[in-house]
Design a protein around this motif. Sequence first.
Motif, PDB file in Angstrom:
ATOM      1  N   GLY A 107       0.789  -1.224   0.000  1.00 32.76           N
ATOM      2  CA  GLY A 107       0.000   0.000   0.000  1.00 32.76           C
ATOM      3  C   GLY A 107       0.817   1.266   0.000  1.00 32.76           C
ATOM      4  O   GLY A 107       0.424   2.279   0.596  1.00 32.76           O
ATOM      5  N   ASP A 108       1.969   1.235  -0.681  1.00 32.92           N
ATOM      6  CA  ASP A 108       2.845   2.411  -0.696  1.00 32.92           C
ATOM      7  C   ASP A 108       2.857   3.118  -2.052  1.00 32.92           C
ATOM      8  O   ASP A 108       3.690   3.989  -2.296  1.00 32.92           O
ATOM      9  CB  ASP A 108       4.275   2.022  -0.296  1.00 32.92           C
ATOM     10  CG  ASP A 108       4.884   0.965  -1.212  1.00 32.92           C
ATOM     11  OD1 ASP A 108       4.135   0.362  -2.012  1.00 32.92           O
ATOM     12  OD2 ASP A 108       6.106   0.744  -1.128  1.00 32.92           O
ATOM     13  N   LYS A 109       1.925   2.724  -2.947  1.00 25.36           N
ATOM     14  CA  LYS A 109       1.808   3.406  -4.236  1.00 25.36           C
ATOM     15  C   LYS A 109       0.558   4.280  -4.213  1.00 25.36           C
ATOM     16  O   LYS A 109      -0.246   4.200  -3.290  1.00 25.36           O
ATOM     17  CB  LYS A 109       1.734   2.386  -5.380  1.00 25.36           C
ATOM     18  CG  LYS A 109       2.981   1.508  -5.480  1.00 25.36           C
ATOM     19  CD  LYS A 109       2.839   0.503  -6.612  1.00 25.36           C
ATOM     20  CE  LYS A 109       4.072  -0.393  -6.698  1.00 25.36           C
ATOM     21  NZ  LYS A 109       3.962  -1.400  -7.770  1.00 25.36           N
ATOM     22  N   CYS A 110       0.386   5.082  -5.237  1.00 24.17           N
ATOM     23  CA  CYS A 110      -0.762   5.991  -5.280  1.00 24.17           C
ATOM     24  C   CYS A 110      -1.658   5.728  -6.479  1.00 24.17           C
ATOM     25  O   CYS A 110      -2.380   6.627  -6.934  1.00 24.17           O
ATOM     26  CB  CYS A 110      -0.287   7.443  -5.262  1.00 24.17           C
ATOM     27  SG  CYS A 110       0.501   7.907  -3.718  1.00 24.17           S
ATOM     28  N   THR A 111      -1.599   4.526  -7.019  1.00 24.24           N
ATOM     29  CA  THR A 111      -2.508   4.121  -8.088  1.00 24.24           C
ATOM     30  C   THR A 111      -3.189   2.827  -7.662  1.00 24.24           C
ATOM     31  O   THR A 111      -2.635   2.049  -6.878  1.00 24.24           O
ATOM     32  CB  THR A 111      -1.759   3.897  -9.418  1.00 24.24           C
ATOM     33  OG1 THR A 111      -0.664   2.985  -9.187  1.00 24.24           O
ATOM     34  CG2 THR A 111      -1.212   5.203  -9.957  1.00 24.24           C
ATOM     35  N   PRO A 112      -4.408   2.580  -8.148  1.00 27.98           N
ATOM     36  CA  PRO A 112      -5.159   1.399  -7.719  1.00 27.98           C
ATOM     37  C   PRO A 112      -4.406   0.082  -7.957  1.00 27.98           C
ATOM     38  O   PRO A 112      -3.791  -0.116  -9.003  1.00 27.98           O
ATOM     39  CB  PRO A 112      -6.437   1.477  -8.564  1.00 27.98           C
ATOM     40  CG  PRO A 112      -6.605   2.941  -8.819  1.00 27.98           C
ATOM     41  CD  PRO A 112      -5.213   3.471  -9.004  1.00 27.98           C
ATOM     42  N   CYS A 113      -4.474  -0.802  -6.967  1.00 23.66           N
ATOM     43  CA  CYS A 113      -3.753  -2.085  -6.997  1.00 23.66           C
ATOM     44  C   CYS A 113      -4.360  -3.029  -8.024  1.00 23.66           C
ATOM     45  O   CYS A 113      -5.571  -3.279  -8.016  1.00 23.66           O
ATOM     46  CB  CYS A 113      -3.805  -2.749  -5.628  1.00 23.66           C
ATOM     47  SG  CYS A 113      -3.224  -1.724  -4.268  1.00 23.66           S
ATOM     48  N   GLN A 114      -3.522  -3.573  -8.896  1.00 16.31           N
ATOM     49  CA  GLN A 114      -3.962  -4.549  -9.884  1.00 16.31           C
ATOM     50  C   GLN A 114      -3.618  -5.966  -9.426  1.00 16.31           C
ATOM     51  O   GLN A 114      -2.707  -6.170  -8.625  1.00 16.31           O
ATOM     52  CB  GLN A 114      -3.305  -4.255 -11.228  1.00 16.31           C
ATOM     53  CG  GLN A 114      -3.689  -2.901 -11.802  1.00 16.31           C
ATOM     54  CD  GLN A 114      -3.012  -2.603 -13.122  1.00 16.31           C
ATOM     55  OE1 GLN A 114      -2.431  -3.471 -13.745  1.00 16.31           O
ATOM     56  NE2 GLN A 114      -3.086  -1.351 -13.552  1.00 16.31           N
ATOM     57  N   GLU A 115      -4.353  -6.917  -9.977  1.00 14.81           N
ATOM     58  CA  GLU A 115      -4.185  -8.316  -9.568  1.00 14.81           C
ATOM     59  C   GLU A 115      -2.778  -8.840  -9.818  1.00 14.81           C
ATOM     60  O   GLU A 115      -2.305  -9.738  -9.102  1.00 14.81           O
ATOM     61  CB  GLU A 115      -5.195  -9.206 -10.311  1.00 14.81           C
ATOM     62  CG  GLU A 115      -6.643  -8.993  -9.913  1.00 14.81           C
ATOM     63  CD  GLU A 115      -7.327  -7.854 -10.663  1.00 14.81           C
ATOM     64  OE1 GLU A 115      -8.559  -7.733 -10.522  1.00 14.81           O
ATOM     65  OE2 GLU A 115      -6.657  -7.094 -11.384  1.00 14.81           O
ATOM     66  N   THR A 116      -2.103  -8.285 -10.828  1.00  9.61           N
ATOM     67  CA  THR A 116      -0.785  -8.785 -11.227  1.00  9.61           C
ATOM     68  C   THR A 116       0.357  -8.179 -10.416  1.00  9.61           C
ATOM     69  O   THR A 116       1.508  -8.581 -10.572  1.00  9.61           O
ATOM     70  CB  THR A 116      -0.540  -8.484 -12.717  1.00  9.61           C
ATOM     71  OG1 THR A 116      -0.748  -7.078 -12.935  1.00  9.61           O
ATOM     72  CG2 THR A 116      -1.498  -9.275 -13.592  1.00  9.61           C
TER      73      THR A 116
END
Length: 288
Positions: A107-116
């Motif tokens: 959870g350290d990025k600022c874009t929605p998490c993708q399954e890959t």
Amino acid sequence: MNILVTGSNGQLGNEMRLAAADSRNHYIFTDVAELDITNREAVMKMVQDEKVNVIVNCAAYTNVDKAEDDYDMADLINNKAAENLAQAAKAVDATLIHVSTDYVFKGDKCTPCQETWETDPLGVYGITKLAGEKSIEATGCKFLIFRTAWLYSPFGKNFVKTMQNLTATKDSLKVVFDQVGTPTYAGDLASIIYKVTEENMLDKQGIYHFSNEGVCSWYDFAKEICELSGNTCDIQPCHSDEFPSKVKRPHFSVLDKTKLKETFGVNVPYWKDSLKKCIAELAAQQNA
């Protein structure tokens, strides 16, 4: 079809009961009293005796803070029990539908998490849930895994019910604003699982992300709960470090739902719309 639902007394399990009320399929709702999913033999016997075609696993150890001191139990329920269900599914050629979490990500990025994306859980809860995913995959059974986040419903303990109580009884409150994600109404997740099962889309195996649409902080979420509940509590934003915890939580765990929407042809409700629905249901319960 014969569909076994585990953890059916929890938030998602209760919503599955409601979703399946008019189904022509045979749903077998169980919780620990009817089926101990940590008991491999008991799981295998149930699946074989009931000629189960689909297993929907709604059971989980979800106390994120307590898990830090209770690794063995968290792993038993989130990992080993999931493996038991997967092995039973494999033995009878059934499909396992399993629910996982946004906590598998750092959870350290600022874009929605993708399954890959690469997984990197911060605490025991996320570690054991990720282990459960990997154990399921390793069995070679047919599976669909739905990762979700910030689950709430009219059932059980959750943030919505806690905030309703606190904002009704306190004049002021602090809620963290530096953890961002998307609330998920358990009824909406149950509807997706029900649709996939009833419309026999079980061949679309893999990992999917599901939460409601939109983005908010816990502070935003609490403000909306307070307003919709007709309460007047003064809610102020604060940083996470004002509430010391044994476990770090993802700061940005919005889930990208593109794959799910394209694969299953569904529209995902906006989080505020689903929250209104849930709060209306809670009000109806109180007035019944």
